[in-house]
Write a protein that holds these residues in place. Structure first.
Motif, PDB file in Angstrom:
ATOM      1  N   HIS A 120     -38.009 -13.885  19.366  1.00  0.00           N
ATOM      2  CA  HIS A 120     -38.955 -13.315  20.813  1.00  0.00           C
ATOM      3  C   HIS A 120     -39.474 -11.939  21.001  1.00  0.00           C
ATOM      4  O   HIS A 120     -38.205 -11.130  20.791  1.00  0.00           O
ATOM      5  N   SER A 121     -40.461 -11.492  20.861  1.00  0.00           N
ATOM      6  CA  SER A 121     -40.624 -10.869  22.152  1.00  0.00           C
ATOM      7  C   SER A 121     -41.215 -11.035  23.686  1.00  0.00           C
ATOM      8  O   SER A 121     -41.244 -12.226  23.814  1.00  0.00           O
ATOM      9  N   PHE A 122     -40.976  -9.744  24.316  1.00  0.00           N
ATOM     10  CA  PHE A 122     -40.789 -10.369  25.910  1.00  0.00           C
ATOM     11  C   PHE A 122     -42.217  -9.615  26.337  1.00  0.00           C
ATOM     12  O   PHE A 122     -42.088  -7.982  26.424  1.00  0.00           O
ATOM     13  N   TYR A 123     -42.809  -9.990  27.497  1.00  0.00           N
ATOM     14  CA  TYR A 123     -43.339  -9.298  28.169  1.00  0.00           C
ATOM     15  C   TYR A 123     -42.444  -8.702  29.251  1.00  0.00           C
ATOM     16  O   TYR A 123     -41.988  -9.566  30.087  1.00  0.00           O
ATOM     17  N   VAL A 124     -42.374  -7.794  30.312  1.00  0.00           N
ATOM     18  CA  VAL A 124     -41.657  -6.693  30.613  1.00  0.00           C
ATOM     19  C   VAL A 124     -41.853  -6.984  32.227  1.00  0.00           C
ATOM     20  O   VAL A 124     -42.999  -6.316  32.548  1.00  0.00           O
ATOM     21  N   VAL A 125     -42.307  -7.994  32.672  1.00  0.00           N
ATOM     22  CA  VAL A 125     -42.855  -7.886  34.518  1.00  0.00           C
ATOM     23  C   VAL A 125     -42.179  -7.627  35.304  1.00  0.00           C
ATOM     24  O   VAL A 125     -43.119  -6.767  36.184  1.00  0.00           O
ATOM     25  N   LYS A 126     -40.533  -6.535  35.593  1.00  0.00           N
ATOM     26  CA  LYS A 126     -40.816  -6.286  36.498  1.00  0.00           C
ATOM     27  C   LYS A 126     -39.033  -5.599  36.139  1.00  0.00           C
ATOM     28  O   LYS A 126     -38.443  -6.157  36.345  1.00  0.00           O
ATOM     29  N   VAL A 127     -38.727  -4.375  37.041  1.00  0.00           N
ATOM     30  CA  VAL A 127     -37.309  -3.925  36.684  1.00  0.00           C
ATOM     31  C   VAL A 127     -36.962  -3.320  38.577  1.00  0.00           C
ATOM     32  O   VAL A 127     -37.953  -2.249  38.986  1.00  0.00           O
ATOM     33  N   GLY A 128     -36.041  -4.008  38.764  1.00  0.00           N
ATOM     34  CA  GLY A 128     -35.583  -3.266  39.758  1.00  0.00           C
ATOM     35  C   GLY A 128     -33.591  -2.774  39.609  1.00  0.00           C
ATOM     36  O   GLY A 128     -33.032  -2.475  38.786  1.00  0.00           O
ATOM     37  N   TYR A 129     -34.365  -1.442  40.480  1.00  0.00           N
ATOM     38  CA  TYR A 129     -33.193  -0.461  40.377  1.00  0.00           C
ATOM     39  C   TYR A 129     -32.545  -0.084  41.659  1.00  0.00           C
ATOM     40  O   TYR A 129     -32.977  -1.096  42.305  1.00  0.00           O
ATOM     41  N   PHE A 138     -25.695   6.635  42.004  1.00  0.00           N
ATOM     42  CA  PHE A 138     -25.680   5.072  42.271  1.00  0.00           C
ATOM     43  C   PHE A 138     -25.432   5.338  43.875  1.00  0.00           C
ATOM     44  O   PHE A 138     -24.436   5.415  44.024  1.00  0.00           O
ATOM     45  N   ALA A 139     -26.105   4.447  44.425  1.00  0.00           N
ATOM     46  CA  ALA A 139     -25.487   4.274  46.300  1.00  0.00           C
ATOM     47  C   ALA A 139     -24.860   2.606  46.105  1.00  0.00           C
ATOM     48  O   ALA A 139     -23.890   2.601  46.834  1.00  0.00           O
ATOM     49  N   GLY A 140     -25.860   1.794  45.335  1.00  0.00           N
ATOM     50  CA  GLY A 140     -25.391   0.280  45.691  1.00  0.00           C
ATOM     51  C   GLY A 140     -26.329  -0.861  44.492  1.00  0.00           C
ATOM     52  O   GLY A 140     -27.500   0.283  44.553  1.00  0.00           O
ATOM     53  N   PRO A 141     -25.610  -2.103  44.381  1.00  0.00           N
ATOM     54  CA  PRO A 141     -26.505  -2.399  43.561  1.00  0.00           C
ATOM     55  C   PRO A 141     -28.128  -2.844  43.735  1.00  0.00           C
ATOM     56  O   PRO A 141     -27.567  -2.781  45.143  1.00  0.00           O
ATOM     57  N   ASN A 142     -28.713  -3.458  43.505  1.00  0.00           N
ATOM     58  CA  ASN A 142     -29.998  -4.251  43.873  1.00  0.00           C
ATOM     59  C   ASN A 142     -29.678  -5.304  44.805  1.00  0.00           C
ATOM     60  O   ASN A 142     -29.355  -6.288  44.684  1.00  0.00           O
ATOM     61  N   ASP A 143     -30.754  -5.134  45.550  1.00  0.00           N
ATOM     62  CA  ASP A 143     -29.949  -6.471  46.698  1.00  0.00           C
ATOM     63  C   ASP A 143     -31.375  -7.441  46.944  1.00  0.00           C
ATOM     64  O   ASP A 143     -31.001  -8.701  47.520  1.00  0.00           O
ATOM     65  N   ASP A 144     -31.827  -7.809  45.708  1.00  0.00           N
ATOM     66  CA  ASP A 144     -32.897  -8.686  44.799  1.00  0.00           C
ATOM     67  C   ASP A 144     -32.669  -9.980  45.209  1.00  0.00           C
ATOM     68  O   ASP A 144     -33.016 -11.336  45.316  1.00  0.00           O
ATOM     69  N   ILE A 145     -31.257  -9.821  44.512  1.00  0.00           N
ATOM     70  CA  ILE A 145     -30.386 -11.335  43.886  1.00  0.00           C
ATOM     71  C   ILE A 145     -29.470 -11.404  44.906  1.00  0.00           C
ATOM     72  O   ILE A 145     -28.606  -9.993  44.405  1.00  0.00           O
ATOM     73  N   GLU A 146     -29.187 -12.178  44.787  1.00  0.00           N
ATOM     74  CA  GLU A 146     -27.905 -13.058  45.044  1.00  0.00           C
ATOM     75  C   GLU A 146     -27.056 -14.167  44.722  1.00  0.00           C
ATOM     76  O   GLU A 146     -27.935 -14.755  44.471  1.00  0.00           O
ATOM     77  N   CYS A 147     -25.509 -14.237  45.101  1.00  0.00           N
ATOM     78  CA  CYS A 147     -24.949 -14.931  44.751  1.00  0.00           C
ATOM     79  C   CYS A 147     -24.358 -16.178  45.346  1.00  0.00           C
ATOM     80  O   CYS A 147     -23.962 -15.414  46.293  1.00  0.00           O
ATOM     81  N   ILE A 148     -24.852 -17.272  45.472  1.00  0.00           N
ATOM     82  CA  ILE A 148     -24.127 -18.475  46.513  1.00  0.00           C
ATOM     83  C   ILE A 148     -23.577 -18.984  46.243  1.00  0.00           C
ATOM     84  O   ILE A 148     -23.579 -19.846  44.698  1.00  0.00           O
ATOM     85  N   GLY A 209     -28.918  -3.127  38.931  1.00  0.00           N
ATOM     86  CA  GLY A 209     -29.864  -3.528  38.902  1.00  0.00           C
ATOM     87  C   GLY A 209     -30.671  -4.827  37.834  1.00  0.00           C
ATOM     88  O   GLY A 209     -29.429  -4.999  37.183  1.00  0.00           O
ATOM     89  N   TYR A 210     -32.039  -4.928  37.668  1.00  0.00           N
ATOM     90  CA  TYR A 210     -32.426  -6.215  36.837  1.00  0.00           C
ATOM     91  C   TYR A 210     -34.144  -5.519  36.556  1.00  0.00           C
ATOM     92  O   TYR A 210     -34.847  -5.217  37.092  1.00  0.00           O
ATOM     93  N   VAL A 211     -33.934  -6.779  35.297  1.00  0.00           N
ATOM     94  CA  VAL A 211     -34.508  -6.307  34.642  1.00  0.00           C
ATOM     95  C   VAL A 211     -35.466  -8.398  34.799  1.00  0.00           C
ATOM     96  O   VAL A 211     -34.718  -9.198  34.271  1.00  0.00           O
ATOM     97  N   VAL A 212     -36.286  -9.098  35.159  1.00  0.00           N
ATOM     98  CA  VAL A 212     -37.078  -9.632  34.650  1.00  0.00           C
ATOM     99  C   VAL A 212     -38.217  -9.103  33.896  1.00  0.00           C
ATOM    100  O   VAL A 212     -39.692  -9.021  33.126  1.00  0.00           O
ATOM    101  N   VAL A 213     -38.623 -10.390  32.763  1.00  0.00           N
ATOM    102  CA  VAL A 213     -38.982 -10.989  31.649  1.00  0.00           C
ATOM    103  C   VAL A 213     -39.561 -12.075  30.793  1.00  0.00           C
ATOM    104  O   VAL A 213     -39.058 -13.077  31.482  1.00  0.00           O
TER     105      VAL A 213
END
Length: 259
Positions: A120-129, A138-148, A209-213
């Protein structure tokens, strides 16, 4: 010089499949390093990928039903387990993957991961830095995502997805998810504003960071997903995506060999 992030590029509207704007939920992949650095450092969701002894499409049913990491990979006893990790997706659906370059909150060393998906190719929706200090470091990871941890809703001891299996039933013990301050609905709203995102088959996931596709699951097969830094891939930063028709998923081994 102007820096333009990959999710800010636009395609021609006529080159975008309108189905990708439909509602879906994200499947998270945590790319990182676990276990003994000399043998099993690279991993996806804490699983050190091992290539199967035969091409998976020779026996697709067996690989679709693969139980890694639920069986044979006890994260309570091992920092990282090694097996042929398989993710299952349904055909003809809009699929959203969130590629997470996971690092510890106090880490200062690592690398971006160029993630490549076969089939597949994919559409790049968002990049979280990640966050950076006043010097651009670098000061710290992106905090949009958590692990619970599912049972206690507390933070994970390790930033990985863990499954267990009891009496044939899989249970997720801990997993990555959107933090409440950055919910799935926020992602969809930002995606709709993008209108015509760029299409790629490889994307750089920034350190911390992260990338949403997004893509449409319209290409039947068993597809390789991996970091394109070759040492990372060869050491186990990879997984297989199983995208098979329903008749294959309900076929016995004997029926499969007669097809």
């Amino acid at each position: 010089m102007k820096c333009v992030n990959v999710d800010e590029f636009r395609s021609s509207f006529y080159h975008v499949d309108p189905r990708i704007y439909g509602y879906t939920t994200a499947k998270f992949y945590g790319f990182g390093f676990d276990g003994d650095a000399s043998t099993s450092a690279s991993s996806v969701d804490g699983v050190n990928f091992r290539f199967p002894p035969n091409p998976p499409f020779i026996d697709p049913l067996r690989y679709h039903l693969a139980t890694c990491p639920g069986v044979g990979c006890d994260h309570n006893k091992l920092d990282c387990c090694s097996c042929t990790s398989v993710t299952h997706i349904v055909l003809d659906r809009v699929v959203e993957f969130a590629f997470v370059n996971r690092v510890a909150s106090d880490s200062r060393f690592g690398s971006p991961h160029p993630i490549h998906m076969h089939g597949h190719s994919f559409y790049v929706v968002k990049v979280g830095y990640p966050s950076y200090d006043e010097n651009g470091k670098f000061a710290g990871p992106n905090d949009d995502i958590e692990c619970i941890v599912q049972s206690t809703k507390s933070s994970c001891s390790k930033f990985i997805t863990i499954e267990s299996e009891v009496d044939g039933k899989k249970t997720v013990i801990q997993r990555l998810q959107w933090r409440k301050s950055h919910s799935q609905n926020v992602t969809i709203a930002e995606f709709n504003k993008n209108n015509a995102p760029i299409r790629k088959d490889t994307v750089i996931v920034p350190f911390g960071g992260y990338v949403v596709v997004r893509f449409i699951s319209d290409n039947e097969g068993l597809w390789f997903l991996h970091c394109h830094i070759e040492p990372h891939q060869l050491q186990g930063m990879a997984a297989v995506i199983s995208e098979l028709k329903p008749y294959i998923l309900t076929t016995t081994d004997e029926e499969m060999y007669s097809l």
